[in-house]
Design a protein around this motif. Structure first.
Motif, PDB file in Angstrom:
ATOM      1  N   HIS A  23      10.578 -47.133 -20.566  1.00 35.29           N
ATOM      2  CA  HIS A  23       9.608 -48.223 -20.792  1.00 35.29           C
ATOM      3  C   HIS A  23      10.022 -49.431 -20.972  1.00 35.29           C
ATOM      4  O   HIS A  23       9.422 -50.412 -20.494  1.00 35.29           O
ATOM      5  CB  HIS A  23       8.937 -47.535 -22.222  1.00 35.29           C
ATOM      6  N   SER A  24      11.286 -49.562 -21.244  1.00 34.43           N
ATOM      7  CA  SER A  24      11.831 -51.002 -21.630  1.00 34.43           C
ATOM      8  C   SER A  24      11.819 -51.602 -20.157  1.00 34.43           C
ATOM      9  O   SER A  24      11.801 -52.920 -19.980  1.00 34.43           O
ATOM     10  CB  SER A  24      13.216 -50.706 -22.203  1.00 34.43           C
ATOM     11  N   PHE A  25      12.343 -50.913 -19.258  1.00 39.42           N
ATOM     12  CA  PHE A  25      12.228 -51.471 -17.911  1.00 39.42           C
ATOM     13  C   PHE A  25      10.972 -51.809 -17.282  1.00 39.42           C
ATOM     14  O   PHE A  25      10.956 -52.776 -16.518  1.00 39.42           O
ATOM     15  CB  PHE A  25      13.467 -50.354 -16.918  1.00 39.42           C
TER      16      PHE A  25
ATOM     17  N   ALA B  10      15.806 -55.406 -20.128  1.00 35.01           N
ATOM     18  CA  ALA B  10      15.297 -54.206 -20.883  1.00 35.01           C
ATOM     19  C   ALA B  10      15.737 -54.010 -21.971  1.00 35.01           C
ATOM     20  O   ALA B  10      15.514 -53.362 -22.982  1.00 35.01           O
ATOM     21  CB  ALA B  10      15.416 -53.089 -19.700  1.00 35.01           C
ATOM     22  N   LEU B  11      17.339 -54.257 -22.170  1.00 35.22           N
ATOM     23  CA  LEU B  11      18.032 -53.987 -23.214  1.00 35.22           C
ATOM     24  C   LEU B  11      17.397 -54.683 -24.371  1.00 35.22           C
ATOM     25  O   LEU B  11      17.737 -54.160 -25.668  1.00 35.22           O
ATOM     26  CB  LEU B  11      19.518 -54.448 -22.909  1.00 35.22           C
ATOM     27  N   GLU B  12      16.973 -55.822 -24.261  1.00 33.63           N
ATOM     28  CA  GLU B  12      16.471 -56.481 -25.396  1.00 33.63           C
ATOM     29  C   GLU B  12      15.307 -55.923 -25.845  1.00 33.63           C
ATOM     30  O   GLU B  12      15.215 -55.757 -27.244  1.00 33.63           O
ATOM     31  CB  GLU B  12      16.122 -57.981 -25.107  1.00 33.63           C
ATOM     32  N   ILE B  13      14.315 -55.343 -25.033  1.00 33.97           N
ATOM     33  CA  ILE B  13      13.269 -54.558 -25.379  1.00 33.97           C
ATOM     34  C   ILE B  13      13.828 -53.260 -26.329  1.00 33.97           C
ATOM     35  O   ILE B  13      13.201 -53.079 -27.371  1.00 33.97           O
ATOM     36  CB  ILE B  13      12.456 -54.497 -24.341  1.00 33.97           C
TER      37      ILE B  13
ATOM     38  N   VAL C 157       8.177 -48.026 -27.505  1.00 32.99           N
ATOM     39  CA  VAL C 157       7.726 -48.875 -28.150  1.00 32.99           C
ATOM     40  C   VAL C 157       6.221 -49.038 -28.040  1.00 32.99           C
ATOM     41  O   VAL C 157       5.676 -48.542 -27.083  1.00 32.99           O
ATOM     42  CB  VAL C 157       7.943 -50.361 -27.938  1.00 32.99           C
ATOM     43  N   GLU C 158       5.540 -49.283 -29.289  1.00 29.68           N
ATOM     44  CA  GLU C 158       3.934 -48.945 -29.184  1.00 29.68           C
ATOM     45  C   GLU C 158       3.447 -49.937 -28.317  1.00 29.68           C
ATOM     46  O   GLU C 158       2.566 -49.707 -27.625  1.00 29.68           O
ATOM     47  CB  GLU C 158       3.593 -49.142 -30.598  1.00 29.68           C
ATOM     48  N   ASN C 159       4.017 -51.167 -28.121  1.00 30.09           N
ATOM     49  CA  ASN C 159       3.141 -52.247 -27.514  1.00 30.09           C
ATOM     50  C   ASN C 159       4.474 -53.271 -27.258  1.00 30.09           C
ATOM     51  O   ASN C 159       4.633 -54.294 -27.886  1.00 30.09           O
ATOM     52  CB  ASN C 159       2.310 -52.831 -28.235  1.00 30.09           C
ATOM     53  N   ALA C 160       5.116 -53.091 -26.290  1.00 36.51           N
ATOM     54  CA  ALA C 160       6.180 -53.903 -25.807  1.00 36.51           C
ATOM     55  C   ALA C 160       5.693 -55.350 -25.560  1.00 36.51           C
ATOM     56  O   ALA C 160       6.503 -55.994 -25.882  1.00 36.51           O
ATOM     57  CB  ALA C 160       6.847 -53.303 -24.617  1.00 36.51           C
TER      58      ALA C 160
ATOM     59  N   MET D 124       6.878 -46.206 -15.340  1.00 36.05           N
ATOM     60  CA  MET D 124       7.146 -47.056 -13.976  1.00 36.05           C
ATOM     61  C   MET D 124       6.299 -48.081 -13.993  1.00 36.05           C
ATOM     62  O   MET D 124       5.349 -48.537 -14.850  1.00 36.05           O
ATOM     63  CB  MET D 124       7.176 -46.184 -12.839  1.00 36.05           C
ATOM     64  N   LEU D 125       6.312 -48.933 -12.742  1.00 35.87           N
ATOM     65  CA  LEU D 125       5.473 -50.215 -12.465  1.00 35.87           C
ATOM     66  C   LEU D 125       4.825 -49.901 -11.081  1.00 35.87           C
ATOM     67  O   LEU D 125       5.569 -49.910 -10.291  1.00 35.87           O
ATOM     68  CB  LEU D 125       6.522 -51.301 -12.652  1.00 35.87           C
ATOM     69  N   VAL D 126       3.524 -50.154 -11.365  1.00 31.30           N
ATOM     70  CA  VAL D 126       2.690 -50.017 -10.225  1.00 31.30           C
ATOM     71  C   VAL D 126       2.761 -51.464  -9.325  1.00 31.30           C
ATOM     72  O   VAL D 126       2.272 -52.443 -10.189  1.00 31.30           O
ATOM     73  CB  VAL D 126       1.256 -49.416 -10.232  1.00 31.30           C
ATOM     74  N   VAL D 127       3.105 -51.635  -8.366  1.00 33.16           N
ATOM     75  CA  VAL D 127       3.338 -52.963  -7.838  1.00 33.16           C
ATOM     76  C   VAL D 127       2.455 -53.111  -6.424  1.00 33.16           C
ATOM     77  O   VAL D 127       2.453 -54.208  -5.801  1.00 33.16           O
ATOM     78  CB  VAL D 127       4.666 -53.447  -7.361  1.00 33.16           C
TER      79      VAL D 127
END
Length: 310
Positions: free
Chosen positions: A124-126, A148-151, A165-168, A259-262
């Motif tokens: 999720h962070s990534f 991503a590490l900060e998140i 996280v609930e809402n990054a 993941m991320l849909v691009v």
């Protein structure tokens, strides 16, 4: 005499098969740089049998003995990553518009390179960091690889627990923006340390795509990359190689990977797919990406909980 001959032939064939598997195993160990002591051979062999059977089955995608071939899906996808559907942002209002037939944000230069989350176990962070990077680039900013590490450190309920996280996106707004991956460094394990880096940009919050609505997801992706959660707890996903991924054993509710849909498109065979960026390294799947079946009854929950920053 005949029975003895049959027994000898059977033993010879079995010995040949075992020898072939051992050679394959040794080659795989060498290619992956993994020690045999850290591998359960029986699990690896079961995965080999699965890969060979699947690839003979005429599916729309292939699988391979990749770097995860010594694991089970439960080894890779941790139970702590299971996501319960929840309202994490403003509703996305579907306007009366016809999206283009295909979209690929990578061709616009607004998608960061594929990364490997490794042992952080926080997909999720990534996906959130990558979504923010793309959003800022699309809206006139420079494409920067977000941290991503900060998140993980600053936004998780319990840092290092692996829980999402609930809402990054709202969290990034609340902490004053997101720093570049190269600029954020840990001083203490799982403690937020973003006071020492300068954010490259921020967002206002998140908007939700209507639940289970792939048409709405398509409209959203036509505007920008969208974060999604899916059921990845299948060997077919873990060892995916190429093609349009359709898994009838998936659920639309047990979501355990982000993941991320691009983008989206259509294969030459007519199958529609989502272009999805994973965080398992560029040596997984199609150079770090997977084509997930589109408009196939929300397969694997691709549209069950999707959101994006604004």
């Amino acid at each position: 005499m005949f029975a003895t001959w049959c027994l000898i032939v059977s033993i010879s064939c079995l010995t040949s098969v075992i020898a072939k598997d051992v050679v394959h195993f040794d080659k795989w160990l060498d290619e992956q740089g993994i020690s045999a002591d850290s591998v359960d051979y029986e699990t690896w062999k079961a995965n080999l049998e699965y890969v060979e059977m699947h690839n003979r089955g005429g599916h729309s995608f292939t699988v391979t003995m990749n770097k995860f071939a010594h694991l089970t899906p439960k080894d890779l996808i941790k139970e702590v990553n299971i996501v319960r559907h929840q309202h994490t942002g403003d509703d996305h209002v579907v306007v009366d518009q016809v999206p283009p037939e295909s979209v690929d944000w990578r061709t616009k230069g607004v998608v960061t390179p594929v990364r490997n989350e490794g042992k952080q176990e926080s997909s999720h962070s990534f996906s959130a960091a990558d979504a923010i990077s793309s959003y800022i680039a699309i809206n006139g900013g420079k494409l920067v690889e977000g941290s991503a590490l900060e998140i993980t450190d600053c936004c998780h309920y319990h840092p290092c627990s692996g829980r999402f996280v609930e809402n990054a996106f709202k969290c990034v707004h609340d902490i004053g923006g997101l720093c570049a991956a190269a600029g954020y460094h840990r001083e203490h394990e799982c403690a937020c340390n973003n006071a020492t880096c300068t954010p490259f940009g921020t967002v206002n919050g998140s908007r939700m795509v209507p639940k289970d609505n792939e048409q709405a997801l398509e409209i959203a992706v036509a505007q920008q990359p969208v974060q999604v959660f899916v059921d990845a707890n299948n060997p077919s996903f873990m060892m995916y190689k190429s093609g349009v991924y359709y898994e009838p054993n998936c659920t639309t509710t047990r979501l355990d990977h982000s993941m991320l849909v691009v983008g989206y498109g259509k294969a030459s065979t007519g199958e529609e797919y989502w272009i999805v960026k994973n965080s398992w390294g560029a040596n997984w799947g199609m150079h770090g990406y997977i084509q997930m079946a589109k408009n196939k009854n929300n397969n694997c929950g691709i549209a069950s909980q999707a959101d994006y920053p604004y």
